[in-house]
Design an enzyme around this catalytic site. Sequence first.
Site, short mmCIF file in Angstrom:
data_model
loop_
_atom_site.label_atom_id
_atom_site.label_comp_id
_atom_site.label_asym_id
_atom_site.label_seq_id
_atom_site.Cartn_x
_atom_site.Cartn_y
_atom_site.Cartn_z
N LYS A 149 -40.32 39.11 78.60
CA LYS A 149 -39.76 40.10 77.68
C LYS A 149 -38.53 40.69 78.36
O LYS A 149 -38.57 41.76 78.97
CB LYS A 149 -40.82 41.17 77.37
CG LYS A 149 -40.74 41.63 75.92
CD LYS A 149 -41.98 42.36 75.53
CE LYS A 149 -41.68 43.41 74.48
NZ LYS A 149 -40.93 42.97 73.31
N1 PXG Z 1 -42.32 38.30 69.74
C1 PXG Z 1 -41.24 38.91 70.21
C2 PXG Z 1 -40.00 38.14 70.44
C3 PXG Z 1 -41.28 40.29 70.49
O1 PXG Z 1 -40.22 40.90 70.98
C4 PXG Z 1 -43.57 40.32 69.72
C5 PXG Z 1 -43.47 38.95 69.50
C6 PXG Z 1 -44.88 40.99 69.48
O2 PXG Z 1 -45.52 41.31 70.70
P1 PXG Z 1 -46.48 42.57 70.84
O3 PXG Z 1 -46.96 42.52 72.25
O4 PXG Z 1 -45.67 43.79 70.54
O5 PXG Z 1 -47.57 42.38 69.87
C7 PXG Z 1 -42.46 41.01 70.25
C8 PXG Z 1 -42.51 42.47 70.54
C9 PXG Z 1 -38.81 46.28 67.24
C10 PXG Z 1 -39.23 45.55 68.45
O6 PXG Z 1 -38.26 47.38 67.40
C11 PXG Z 1 -40.34 44.72 68.45
C12 PXG Z 1 -40.74 44.04 69.60
C13 PXG Z 1 -39.98 44.16 70.70
C14 PXG Z 1 -38.87 44.98 70.70
C15 PXG Z 1 -38.49 45.69 69.58
O7 PXG Z 1 -38.99 45.76 66.13
N2 PXG Z 1 -41.86 43.24 69.53
#
Ligand code: PXG
Length: 290
Positions: A149
Site C-alpha cells: 500500500k
Molecule cells: N484495493 C486497493 C487498491 C485499496 O487501496 C482496498 C483494495 C481495500 O482494502 P481494505 O483493507 O481497506 O479493505 C484498498 C484500500 C478511498 C481510499 O478514500 C480507499 C482505499 C485506500 C485509500 C483511499 O476511497 N482502500
Amino acid sequence: MQVYLNGKLVAKEEAKISVFDHGTLYGDGVFEGLRSYNGRIFKLEEHIDRLLDSAKAIMLIIPLSKKELIDAVISTVRANDIHDGYVRLVVTRGIGDLGLDPRKCPIPSVFIIADKITLYPEELYQNGMEIITVPTRRNIPEALNPCIKSLNYLNNIMAKIEAIHGGVHEALMLNSEGYVTECTGDNIFIVKNGTLITPPTWVGALKGITRDAAMEIARINGIDAIEEVLTRYDLYTADECFLTGTAAEIISVIKIDSRKIGTGKPGEITLKIMEQFKELTQTTGVEVYV
Ligand code: PXG
C-alpha cells in the site's frame, strides 16, 4: 483538528510536510486507511501489520514499534473526539535531497489524520452501483506489487478518472493479461451458484482487510469463499457482485460494462454479508474511550 506529526499532536494548520520529503518528491512511502465505528477502531492490529509489511517490502524502517503505532492512532482519534470516522496513517521516507537515494533520508516522517468520511451516495448502498472496465491496467506485481500500500496511487487515480469520464463512480481494473484484479480502492467479489469468489492477490490486488472480513462472514454462514482467477466473462455472468474496502465498506455492483448483474438488484448473499459486516463494525475493534 489535531494531527499527529512525528511524535506530536499539532493543529491542522501546523501539520506540514517538507517539499524535500521523498513522500512528496517521489511518492516514496506507505500508508493505511482505517475506520472507527462506535468509538472503536476496526481491525486496528491488521492495518498496522499490513503497514509494517508494506514498509518492509520497500525497505523503509519505521521509527515506531507496532505498539507505538497502535497507541499513536488511538491518541489521534481520541484527541479529535472521533467516534465514527476515517484515519489515514502515512509513513514517508522522510526529508532528503533532490535524488532518489533513500540513504539521504535518515528520518522517516510519520503522520496520522483522524477525520470524518464521505461515502458514496446512500442511494448506491440501497440499490447498488454501476462500474466499467477501464483501459488503465493494474500495476504488475513484478514492478510495484499491489500488495504494497504505497504512496504511488497514480495507477488507481488514472483508472478513477477514466471511470468518472465514463459516467460511473468506480473502475474495474484488469492485470496486464486481462484478468480481473480489483477496483481503484476496493476489492471485488462475485457470487456464482452460492459460492463467493474473489481474485487471488497474486493476480495483482491488495490483500484487503474488508475482503478478509467478507470471506470470514461468508464462511461463518456456511457459504464457500474461495480465491480464483476471474475474467470479465465471469463477472458478466455472475449471480451477484460486490466491492469491499475500508472507505466503501461493502457495496453491491448491479451493472458492469452495461451488462446487468444477476437480477439487477443487490443479491441475497451480498445483503447478508453487508448486514453482518455492519454488525461486526459496531461490536468489535479496539476501544478508544476507555
Ligand atoms: N484495493 C486497493 C487498491 C485499496 O487501496 C482496498 C483494495 C481495500 O482494502 P481494505 O483493507 O481497506 O479493505 C484498498 C484500500 C478511498 C481510499 O478514500 C480507499 C482505499 C485506500 C485509500 C483511499 O476511497 N482502500
